[in-house]
Scaffold this active site. Structure first.
Site, PDB file in Angstrom:
ATOM      1  N   TRP A   1      -7.921   3.464  11.742  1.00 33.53           N
ATOM      2  CA  TRP A   1      -6.667   2.382  11.648  1.00 33.53           C
ATOM      3  C   TRP A   1      -6.247   2.868  12.589  1.00 33.53           C
ATOM      4  O   TRP A   1      -6.051   1.077  13.041  1.00 33.53           O
ATOM      5  CB  TRP A   1      -6.056   2.856  10.395  1.00 33.53           C
ATOM      6  CG  TRP A   1      -5.638   2.312   9.510  1.00 33.53           C
ATOM      7  CD1 TRP A   1      -5.167   1.189  10.392  1.00 33.53           C
ATOM      8  CD2 TRP A   1      -3.826   2.860   8.913  1.00 33.53           C
ATOM      9  NE1 TRP A   1      -3.902   0.571  10.088  1.00 33.53           N
ATOM     10  CE2 TRP A   1      -3.693   1.588   8.581  1.00 33.53           C
ATOM     11  CE3 TRP A   1      -3.913   3.585   8.264  1.00 33.53           C
ATOM     12  CZ2 TRP A   1      -2.527   1.670   8.088  1.00 33.53           C
ATOM     13  CZ3 TRP A   1      -2.244   3.672   7.521  1.00 33.53           C
ATOM     14  CH2 TRP A   1      -2.056   2.570   7.485  1.00 33.53           C
TER      15      TRP A   1
ATOM     16  N   ARG B   1     -12.995   5.918   9.495  1.00 35.36           N
ATOM     17  CA  ARG B   1     -13.350   4.470  10.541  1.00 35.36           C
ATOM     18  C   ARG B   1     -11.408   5.003  11.089  1.00 35.36           C
ATOM     19  O   ARG B   1     -10.826   5.046  10.328  1.00 35.36           O
ATOM     20  CB  ARG B   1     -13.291   3.696  10.194  1.00 35.36           C
ATOM     21  CG  ARG B   1     -12.675   2.495   9.133  1.00 35.36           C
ATOM     22  CD  ARG B   1     -13.159   1.399   8.613  1.00 35.36           C
ATOM     23  NE  ARG B   1     -12.794   1.641   7.240  1.00 35.36           N
ATOM     24  CZ  ARG B   1     -12.498   0.171   6.657  1.00 35.36           C
ATOM     25  NH1 ARG B   1     -13.331  -0.955   7.107  1.00 35.36           N
ATOM     26  NH2 ARG B   1     -12.214   0.273   5.928  1.00 35.36           N
TER      27      ARG B   1
ATOM     28  N   ASP C   1      -7.773   3.863  -0.745  1.00 32.08           N
ATOM     29  CA  ASP C   1      -6.743   4.550  -0.368  1.00 32.08           C
ATOM     30  C   ASP C   1      -6.267   5.485  -1.031  1.00 32.08           C
ATOM     31  O   ASP C   1      -4.644   5.498  -1.388  1.00 32.08           O
ATOM     32  CB  ASP C   1      -5.660   3.241   0.658  1.00 32.08           C
ATOM     33  CG  ASP C   1      -6.369   2.173   0.676  1.00 32.08           C
ATOM     34  OD1 ASP C   1      -7.355   3.008   1.656  1.00 32.08           O
ATOM     35  OD2 ASP C   1      -5.181   1.772   1.763  1.00 32.08           O
TER      36      ASP C   1
ATOM     37  N   ASP D   1     -11.381   4.740   1.731  1.00 32.78           N
ATOM     38  CA  ASP D   1     -10.456   4.639   3.586  1.00 32.78           C
ATOM     39  C   ASP D   1      -9.692   6.055   2.274  1.00 32.78           C
ATOM     40  O   ASP D   1      -8.074   6.017   2.498  1.00 32.78           O
ATOM     41  CB  ASP D   1      -9.931   3.733   4.276  1.00 32.78           C
ATOM     42  CG  ASP D   1     -10.667   3.070   4.190  1.00 32.78           C
ATOM     43  OD1 ASP D   1     -11.522   3.011   5.780  1.00 32.78           O
ATOM     44  OD2 ASP D   1     -10.127   1.431   4.811  1.00 32.78           O
TER      45      ASP D   1
ATOM     46  N   THR E   1       0.907  -0.878   0.452  1.00 37.01           N
ATOM     47  CA  THR E   1       0.032  -0.007   0.070  1.00 37.01           C
ATOM     48  C   THR E   1       0.644   1.362   0.126  1.00 37.01           C
ATOM     49  O   THR E   1       0.741   2.240  -0.731  1.00 37.01           O
ATOM     50  CB  THR E   1      -0.803   0.224   1.262  1.00 37.01           C
ATOM     51  OG1 THR E   1      -1.709  -1.579   1.157  1.00 37.01           O
ATOM     52  CG2 THR E   1      -1.368   1.373   1.574  1.00 37.01           C
TER      53      THR E   1
END
Length: 459
Positions: free
Chosen positions: A381, A379, A300, A322, A243
Site C-alpha cells: 500500500w 501487496r 479490509d 487486503d 474506509t
C-alpha cells in the site's frame, strides 16, 4: 494509590483484592518483598528486607487481569515478572514494564495457615518463595514448585485502598443481568485517566454496536466457552463512513487487551454500488495483546494504524481483499489466516513507513483459503511495506510462482517482502520469493518486532 510521604497505618492482614495496596511479608522470615535498591528500571530484582509499610519499594498494588491478578510496584510502576517466561525453579523474580502477560499474572490461594496465601505464576505454575526460607536481609525472592510451607506463605498487609472497588471489573450482558447492556457503556464508565487494569467481562451473546475503546489498561473479555459465543458486530462500510471510519471496533487506548471474543463486520457488498471496504477491527493501540480472538469481514477486515504495536496469539482472521492492512507493527503468533473468496486475493496491504524496520510478522501460523493457487501473500500500500511470513504453513491456496503483487505504482520488488522456512503446498523458493538467511532471521524474531524503545516483550 498511597501518596508518598503520608503516614502509613499499622499493618493489617487482608485478603488480597484488586485496587488494594499491600506489603507482602514472608511467613518464614517476617521480612517483606522489596525491589532491590528501590530500583525503577526493568530487571530490578526482588529481595526481602525488614518490613516498612511506608516504603513505596515494598508496596504493591493488586490489579485484575486475565481472570487473576498483577502486582504493580508503587515506587516504579512496573510489574512483578518471571524473567523471560522461565519455567525453571529457583529463578529470581524481577520487575518489568507492565503488559498483562502470563508471566506477570498471579493467582492467590489461601494457605492452610490463617491470613497467609500462596502466590502462583499463571505462566510457570510455580510459586513465589523466600529462597531457602532464609531470615537474612536482601535474600532473593524466587519461584519454586508450590508447597504450602512457610517460605511460600505470604501475609498481605493492607497499606491503602481496601480491596476491590467499583470499576475494577465491569460486567456487560445484553439481557440486563450485568451492570451494562452494551460494551460501549462499560467503556464509557472507565475513567479517562485510568492507571490500572480494568476488566470488562462480556456475557455470551451478540452485541450489535460500534465500540470505541480509547481508555488505557482495559481488557475486553468474552466469558463464553469459545470466542464465537461473544460477538461484537456492525455493518458500516466505506460507502457511508470511509474506509478508516467503517470499523465495528476501534481500539486506541494503550496497553489494551482483548480475549475470547469475535469482532465482525457483516456488511453486504451487494447493498451498495461501491465503497465495499468494511473494517471489523481498527487497532491504533500501542502494546495491545489479542488472544483467542476472531476478526471477521470481507475487504479490509483488520486495519493496523501507524501507531499500533500489537501481539496477536492463537487467533483467527478472515477476509477477501487486503484484509490485513495498514502501517502498524504486529506479530501474528500461532494464528489462522483464511482467504474466504474462492477466486483468491491479496491477504495483506501493508503501508509500513520507510523509517520503521518492522511491519507484519506471521509467525508459526497457518495460511489457508477456499481457492487453489490464486491467493497472494500481499501487496504494498506504501512503497516500503514490510511483511514477513516466518516458519508458517502455507496451504495450496497460495500462488506459488508469484505470491507477491504490485499495488498501483508501488512495486512489490521495492517493498520489504520476505519469507523464512515456510512449509506446506503453498511454500517454495524462486526469484519471486525473497528469503531471509539464517543470520538475517536473528533480527526478525517476534521479540525484535515488538521491543520498541521500551523493551516490551509480551511473547
Amino acid at each position: 494509590m498511597l501518596l508518598i510521604g503520608m503516614a502509613a497505618s499499622p499493618a493489617q492482614a487482608a485478603t488480597p483484592a484488586a485496587n488494594g495496596v499491600y506489603t507482602l511479608a514472608s511467613a518464614s522470615s517476617g521480612k517483606c518483598v522489596n525491589i532491590s535498591g528501590s530500583g525503577t528500571g526493568n530487571g530490578a530484582v526482588l529481595t526481602q528486607v525488614a518490613c516498612d509499610a511506608a516504603s513505596s519499594a515494598q508496596q504493591f498494588r493488586v490489579v485484575a487481569q486475565n481472570g487473576a491478578y498483577g502486582l504493580v510496584n508503587v515506587n516504579s510502576g512496573r510489574c512483578v515478572d518471571v524473567p523471560n517466561y522461565s519455567p525453571d525453579s529457583g529463578v529470581q523474580l524481577w520487575q518489568w514494564t507492565c503488559g498483562a502477560s502470563a508471566n506477570q499474572t498471579w493467582t492467590f490461594s489461601p494457605s492452610t495457615v490463617a491470613d497467609r496465601f500462596l502466590v502462583r505464576s499463571a505462566q510457570s505454575g510455580l510459586c513465589v518463595s523466600n529462597k531457602d526460607g532464609s531470615t537474612a536481609g536482601n535474600n532473593p525472592i524466587v519461584q519454586e514448585a508450590c508447597s504450602d510451607i512457610a517460605r511460600m506463605q505470604w501475609r498481605f498487609n493492607l497499606v491503602s485502598g481496601g480491596g476491590e472497588t467499583p470499576g475494577t471489573t465491569l460486567k456487560v450482558a445484553a439481557d440486563g443481568s450485568g451492570q451494562y447492556r452494551t460494551v460501549q457503556a462499560a467503556i464509557n464508565a472507565v475513567p479517562s485517566g485510568n492507571t490500572s487494569r480494568v476488566l470488562i467481562s462480556i456475557k455470551p451473546g451478540t452485541y450489535r454496536e460500534i465500540v470505541t475503546m480509547n481508555k488505557p489498561y482495559v481488557t475486553l473479555q468474552g466469558t463464553g466457552s469459545s470466542p464465537s459465543a461473544t460477538v461484537v458486530v456492525n455493518n458500516r462500510s466505506a460507502y457511508t463512513s470511509g474506509t478508516s471510519g467503517s470499523f465495528t471496533a476501534q481500539i486506541s487506548g494503550r496497553d489494551a487487551a482483548v480475549t475470547n471474543l469475535t469482532i465482525s463486520n457483516d456488511f453486504d457488498e451487494n447493498s451498495t454500488p461501491d465503497g465495499h471496504q468494511a473494517v471489523a477491527l481498527r487497532l491504533d493501540s500501542d502494546r495491545a495483546v489479542l488472544t483467542n480472538v476472531r476478526v471477521l469481514g470481507d475487504q479490509d477486515t483488520f486495519l493496523l494504524g501507524d501507531s499500533a504495536r500489537a501481539y496477536m496469539k492463537s487467533s483467527y482472521i478472515e477476509g477477501t481483499v487486503d484484509f490485513i492492512f495498514g502501517g502498524g507493527t504486529i506479530v501474528f503468533d500461532n494464528c489462522d489466516i483464511y482467504e474466504k473468496r474462492s477466486t483468491g486475493g491479496p491477504i495483506t496491504a501493508a503501508s509500513t513507513l520507510a523509517a520503521k524496520t518492522y511491519g507484519f510478522l506471521f509467525y508459526r501460523s497457518r495460511i489457508t483459503g477456499s481457492g487453489t493457487n490464486n491467493t497472494t501473500l500481499g501487496r504494498p500500500w506504501r512503497p516500503d511495506a514490510q511483511v514477513l511470513y516466518r516458519e508458517s504453513t502455507l496451504s495450496g491456496t497460495i500462488r506459488t510462482s508469484q505470491p507477491w503483487t504490485d499495488m498501483s505504482t508501488n512495486s512489490w520488488k521495492n517493498a520489504r517482502f520476505l519469507e523464512y522456512r515456510n512449509t506446506g503446498a503453498g511454500a517454495g523458493t524462486n526469484s519471486n520469493r525473497p528469503q531471509l538467511s539464517d543470520s538475517q532471521a536473528a533480527n526478525y524474531t517476534p521479540q525484535k518486532y515488538l521491543a520498541g524503545s521500551d523493551g516490551w516483550n509480551p511473547v
